[in-house]
Structure formats: structure tokens, C-alpha cells
Design an enzyme around this catalytic site. Structure first.
Site, mmCIF file in Angstrom:
data_model
loop_
_atom_site.group_PDB
_atom_site.id
_atom_site.type_symbol
_atom_site.label_atom_id
_atom_site.label_comp_id
_atom_site.label_asym_id
_atom_site.label_seq_id
_atom_site.Cartn_x
_atom_site.Cartn_y
_atom_site.Cartn_z
ATOM 1 C CG HIS A 274 -2.069 0.908 1.082
ATOM 2 N ND1 HIS A 274 -2.015 2.245 1.384
ATOM 3 C CD2 HIS A 274 -3.309 0.663 0.599
ATOM 4 C CE1 HIS A 274 -3.183 2.786 1.114
ATOM 5 N NE2 HIS A 274 -3.988 1.858 0.632
ATOM 6 C CG ASP A 327 -8.385 -4.771 -2.580
ATOM 7 O OD1 ASP A 327 -9.604 -4.613 -2.399
ATOM 8 O OD2 ASP A 327 -7.629 -3.868 -2.973
HETATM 9 C C1 LIG Z 1 -0.765 -0.762 -3.791
HETATM 10 C C2 LIG Z 1 0.448 -0.457 -4.655
HETATM 11 C C3 LIG Z 1 -0.044 -0.071 -6.057
HETATM 12 C C4 LIG Z 1 1.243 0.716 -4.040
HETATM 13 O O1 LIG Z 1 2.182 1.108 -4.954
HETATM 14 P P1 LIG Z 1 3.386 2.123 -4.635
HETATM 15 O O2 LIG Z 1 3.112 2.877 -3.418
HETATM 16 O O3 LIG Z 1 3.627 2.887 -5.884
HETATM 17 O O4 LIG Z 1 4.592 1.158 -4.317
HETATM 18 P P2 LIG Z 1 5.660 0.659 -5.359
HETATM 19 O O5 LIG Z 1 4.991 -0.015 -6.515
HETATM 20 O O6 LIG Z 1 6.579 1.795 -5.664
HETATM 21 O O7 LIG Z 1 6.385 -0.443 -4.491
HETATM 22 C C5 LIG Z 1 7.478 -0.172 -3.615
HETATM 23 C C6 LIG Z 1 8.346 -1.415 -3.567
HETATM 24 O O8 LIG Z 1 7.585 -2.485 -2.982
HETATM 25 C C7 LIG Z 1 7.381 -3.547 -3.920
HETATM 26 N N1 LIG Z 1 5.980 -3.978 -3.846
HETATM 27 C C8 LIG Z 1 4.908 -3.190 -3.566
HETATM 28 N N2 LIG Z 1 3.788 -3.931 -3.582
HETATM 29 C C9 LIG Z 1 4.163 -5.187 -3.867
HETATM 30 C C10 LIG Z 1 3.454 -6.374 -4.028
HETATM 31 N N3 LIG Z 1 2.118 -6.411 -3.906
HETATM 32 N N4 LIG Z 1 4.126 -7.492 -4.339
HETATM 33 C C11 LIG Z 1 5.475 -7.471 -4.472
HETATM 34 N N5 LIG Z 1 6.204 -6.349 -4.329
HETATM 35 C C12 LIG Z 1 5.557 -5.212 -4.032
HETATM 36 C C13 LIG Z 1 7.674 -2.939 -5.288
HETATM 37 O O9 LIG Z 1 8.091 -3.917 -6.221
HETATM 38 C C14 LIG Z 1 8.758 -1.942 -4.951
HETATM 39 O O10 LIG Z 1 9.974 -2.626 -4.803
HETATM 40 P P3 LIG Z 1 11.383 -1.932 -5.160
HETATM 41 O O11 LIG Z 1 11.554 -0.853 -4.158
HETATM 42 O O12 LIG Z 1 12.363 -3.044 -5.016
HETATM 43 O O13 LIG Z 1 11.268 -1.437 -6.575
HETATM 44 C C15 LIG Z 1 1.371 -1.713 -4.715
HETATM 45 O O14 LIG Z 1 1.733 -2.101 -3.418
HETATM 46 C C16 LIG Z 1 0.740 -2.854 -5.484
HETATM 47 O O15 LIG Z 1 0.837 -2.898 -6.722
HETATM 48 N N6 LIG Z 1 0.062 -3.811 -4.773
HETATM 49 C C17 LIG Z 1 -0.604 -4.913 -5.439
HETATM 50 C C18 LIG Z 1 -1.967 -4.500 -5.925
HETATM 51 C C19 LIG Z 1 -2.948 -4.313 -4.793
HETATM 52 O O16 LIG Z 1 -3.121 -5.168 -3.950
HETATM 53 N N7 LIG Z 1 -3.639 -3.173 -4.814
HETATM 54 C C20 LIG Z 1 -4.647 -2.842 -3.848
HETATM 55 C C21 LIG Z 1 -4.214 -1.713 -2.981
HETATM 56 S S1 LIG Z 1 -5.391 -1.430 -1.693
#
Ligand SMILES: CC(C)(COP(=O)(O)OP(=O)(O)OC[C@H]1O[C@@H](n2cnc3c(N)ncnc32)[C@H](O)[C@@H]1OP(=O)(O)O)[C@@H](O)C(=O)NCCC(=O)NCCS
Length: 390
Positions: A274, A327
Site C-alpha cells: 500500500h 483486498d
Molecule cells: C498498492 C500499490 C499499487 C502501491 O504502490 P506504490 O506505493 O507505488 O509502491 P511501489 O509499486 O513503488 O512499491 C514499492 C516497492 O515495494 C514492492 N511492492 C509493492 N507492492 C508489492 C506487491 N504487492 N508485491 C510485491 N512487491 C511489491 C515494489 O516492487 C517496490 O519494490 P522496489 O523498491 O524493489 O522497486 C502496490 O503495493 C501494489 O501494486 N500492490 C498490489 C496490488 C494491490 O493489492 N492493490 C490494492 C491496494 S489497496
């Protein structure tokens, strides 16, 4: 101006006050609707912890609280519930539209199209202001469950079921979906899910509704933006993808191999992580308990698979602040209530309509159009070459 000879000196860094990819860590307005303490995993709606509302409130009461800013009196709650009920029925024209939609359409697209269709009745006379915004908002909230329930019945070759206004908002949805009066426990659990999903700060979909309403567009257009944004699998669409991922994995013994391969390829694991929470999402904690309670024999393997994923992820990604979000377990609860997987995100949208409306009304009070910049990294002073010479 001699535009032909006007030259750009270069991209000026001082054009930008600061840069934040994806607007991380940026606050763009004040709000008194909700607050997330991401470090300790706390969520409050207008000061009240989410766990307390989930335990003691109802969705209608919570929606009123979010939209109007104070807990309702008995009379206020009755009026609000009646206002919702007044819009819950679909008329023959609505049903005709739903029958014309392709049966393979995604319920989120159906919802989006129907909210857009609702705006047609305004006939271009929508006057931006609290009265029209509230009227449109309550109409949308009232109709969303009926649209989704009716579409599901129509695509299964059944007739839509009219609402029973003696039932609560959540119970009425289950009644219109299944054609059976839900057990008290089932209706209460859906009600609790709606409370947990009703509001969540400036998430992407709420931001999208505000970007749209900040241009002084109407509430229908703003909510259409919100629904479209919620659909993506990085946001609300994740709940559907969690169950699909679990089905692909199939059994607890396949978890390690699947996750090792997926994380090696830097794939995101659905239902984890998140932008704000760096601890366990409090909503996930509540939903996990209900998921455990409700999951029957049929989905036992799926639930055990989910527990194994959580364990694996906690070990590998916990130190990075990546934990289950809302979720991860919600799908188990919806599945147990007989809700089809492709409708999970629509349930989220139905619930979040309260938060979207609350934010639109609040932001209108001191509205300023959203207009960030993008750091230009393209060429400058490029000559135009006529098509014949290219
Ligand atoms: C929610 C979300 C979009 C937040 O994105 P964000 O704040 O932009 O975070 P980032 O995508 O920059 O992730 C930061 C780091 O954590 C990792 N990470 C974040 N969520 C992850 C996940 N669900 N699985 C694996 N790795 C994850 C990223 O790969 C990144 O790693 P790095 O620093 O080595 O590059 C992201 O956590 C995600 O895609 N989650 C899965 C989808 C989901 O469940 N969404 C519902 C949210 S309520």
C-alpha cells in the site's frame, strides 16, 4: 508574436516547485473526512476508529456520517435511508438498457455506463452546488446496488427483482441479487464490508473524482471517473485478481514456487502492499477473521493457500513494509455470500460512493482546479517538416 522564431532556451528546472513520482508524500488539500496512520495501521473516519464503526454502526449511518459530518439522529437517519430507498428501484427504461448490454460486459463497466446514463435525465440543467450535488450523489448511491444485482440476473437469463424497502441497503442488495431474503448474519457481514470500504482518504479513485469535480463538472461525471479509476488491478480491481491468483496457484504446496518465480520477475502480488500503510491494513485484520469464519469446505484449500501466501510474504516483504491490504481477504467474504468474482470490485464501488460524495462536497467548499505539471523531457526547437518532405 513572431511564433516562428520564438526559441525555448531549454527546459527550466525552476518551472517545477518539486517532483514526486506518483505524487507520493504530497498533500494537495485539507480534509476532515478520514485519516490513515500508515505506520501503526490505523484508519479513522471523522475521528472514529474503523474497527468501532465496523462493530457498532451500519452502512447507512456511516455513509451519513461521512457525507454530512456528524452521526445522525434517529430522524436524520430515517430520512437519509428513505432518500436512498426512493432511488433504489430501477424503472423499465433502466432495465431495457441493462438487457441491451452484452452479457460478457464487466460489471464495473456496466456500473460506469449506468451512472453516466443517469446524468442524461438532468437534461443539461445541472447547477453545480450542494443541493444538486447531494441530490445526484444520493441517487447514484441508491441505484448502484440495484444496477449490479439486476445485471447479474439478466446475464444469467433471470428477471431483475424489485427492491424490498423494509430491508437495509446491504440486505436489499443480497435480496435483489439472489431472490432470497438473506440471513441476518449474511446481511450484517455485507453491511460491515460496506463500512470498511466506504472511505479511504485520497486514494486514486477519490483523487480522480476530485480532479473531475474540481473543473466544476457534475457529480455523475466525477463518480464515473472514480469508478473507472477503481477498476484497475492496482486499486479496487485487486480483490478480483486475488481470487484469480489463488485459483491459479491451486494449493498451499504450490505457493512457494509461484511466489518465488513471480517475485523474481518483480511481479506485484495482488492484495499486498500500500502507498500509505507500512503495517497491516486494519481492514485486512477484520476481514481475515470473517473470511476464516465464513469459508466453508468448498473454499478451504483456497483459504489455506491464502494463509501460506501471507506467511511467505511476511517473511520476505514484511521488513519492507508490505503486508496484506483490504483486498486480500475481502474476496473470501464475498465468495461465501454467493457473490460472483467479477462483481467484487463493484461491491467496493457501491461502498466507496459514500466517500466519493463526501469528498466532492467537502472540496467544493474551497475548490481549486487540480493542475500539476509533468517534467518535460522531450526535444525543443524542432523544425516542422512538411509531410511531402518526410
Ligand atoms: C498498492 C500499490 C499499487 C502501491 O504502490 P506504490 O506505493 O507505488 O509502491 P511501489 O509499486 O513503488 O512499491 C514499492 C516497492 O515495494 C514492492 N511492492 C509493492 N507492492 C508489492 C506487491 N504487492 N508485491 C510485491 N512487491 C511489491 C515494489 O516492487 C517496490 O519494490 P522496489 O523498491 O524493489 O522497486 C502496490 O503495493 C501494489 O501494486 N500492490 C498490489 C496490488 C494491490 O493489492 N492493490 C490494492 C491496494 S489497496
Amino acid at each position: 508574436m513572431d511564433y516562428k522564431n520564438k526559441k525555448i532556451k531549454g527546459v527550466l528546472k525552476q518551472d517545477y516547485q518539486f517532483f514526486s513520482h506518483g505524487l507520493e508524500g504530497v498533500a494537495a488539500f485539507e480534509t476532515s473526512i478520514s485519516y490513515i496512520d500508515g505506520k501503526d495501521g490505523i484508519l479513522i473516519y471523522r475521528g472514529i476508529p474503523i474497527g468501532e464503526l465496523a462493530e457498532r454502526s451500519t452502512y447507512e449511518e456511516t455513509a451519513y456520517f461521512l457525507i454530512y459530518g456528524s452521526l445522525p439522529t434517529k430522524a436524520e437517519l430515517k430520512k437519509f435511508s428513505n432518500d436512498l430507498e426512493n432511488h433504489i428501484s430501477l424503472d423499465t427504461e433502466d432495465i431495457k438498457w441493462l438487457k441491451d448490454f452484452p452479457v460478457a460486459a464487466h460489471p464495473m463497466d456496466v456500473l460506469n455506463t449506468c451512472v453516466s446514463l443517469m446524468s442524461l435525465s438532468e437534461g443539461g440543467d445541472y447547477e453545480i452546488g450542494r443541493e444538486s450535488d447531494l441530490k445526484a450523489g444520493i441517487q447514484i448511491m441508491g441505484k448502484m446496488p440495484s444496477i449490479i444485482a439486476a445485471f447479474d440476473r439478466i446475464r444469467k437469463g433471470k428477471e431483475p427483482i424489485p427492491p424490498d424497502n423494509k430491508l437495509s441497503y446491504a440486505a436489499n442488495f443480497l435480496w435483489m441479487l439472489n431472490g432470497e431474503k438473506p440471513k441476518e448474519k449474511e446481511a450484517r457481514i455485507l453491511d460491515l464490508c460496506l463500512i470498511l470500504h466506504a472511505e479511504h482518504g485520497v486514494c486514486a479513485s477519490t483523487f480522480a473524482t476530485l480532479v473531475t469535480s474540481s473543473t466544476m463538472a457534475d457529480v455523475y461525471s466525477s463518480i464515473v471517473s472514480g469508478i473507472g479509476t477503481l477498476k484497475g488491478y492496482l486499486h479496487g480491481g485487486a480483490n478480483e485478481q486475488v481470487i484469480r491468483m489463488l485459483e491459479r496457484i491451486g494449493a498451499p504446496e504450490n505457493v512457494e514456487k509461484y511466489l518465488n518465480e513471480a517475485t523474481k520477475k518483480k511481479e506485484k502480488i495482488m492484495g499486498f502492499g500500500h502507498r500509505v500503510y507500512k503495517a497491516l491494513d486494519p481492514r485486512a485484520r477484520i476481514l481475515k477473521n470473517y473470511a476464516r469464519d465464513l469459508t466453508g469446505k468448498r473454499d478451504e484449500v483456497l483459504f489455506k493457500t491464502a494463509l501460506k501466501i501471507e506467511k511467505f510474504m511476511e517473511k520476505k516483504f514484511g521488513p519492507k513494509g508490505i503486508y496484506p491490504n483490504v483486498d486480500f481477504y475481502s474476496g473470501f467474504v464475498y465468495k461465501a455470500l454467493g457473490i460472483p468474482t467479477d462483481m467484487f470490485t463493484s461491491i467496493f464501488a457501491i461502498a466507496r460512493s459514500a466517500g466519493w460524495i463526501a469528498h466532492i462536497l467537502e472540496y467544493r467548499e474551497s475548490s481549486r482546479i487540480f493542475r500539476p505539471r509533468g517534467i518535460y523531457s522531450g526535444p525543443v526547437n524542432v523544425k516542422y517538416i512538411p509531410i511531402k518532405a518526410r
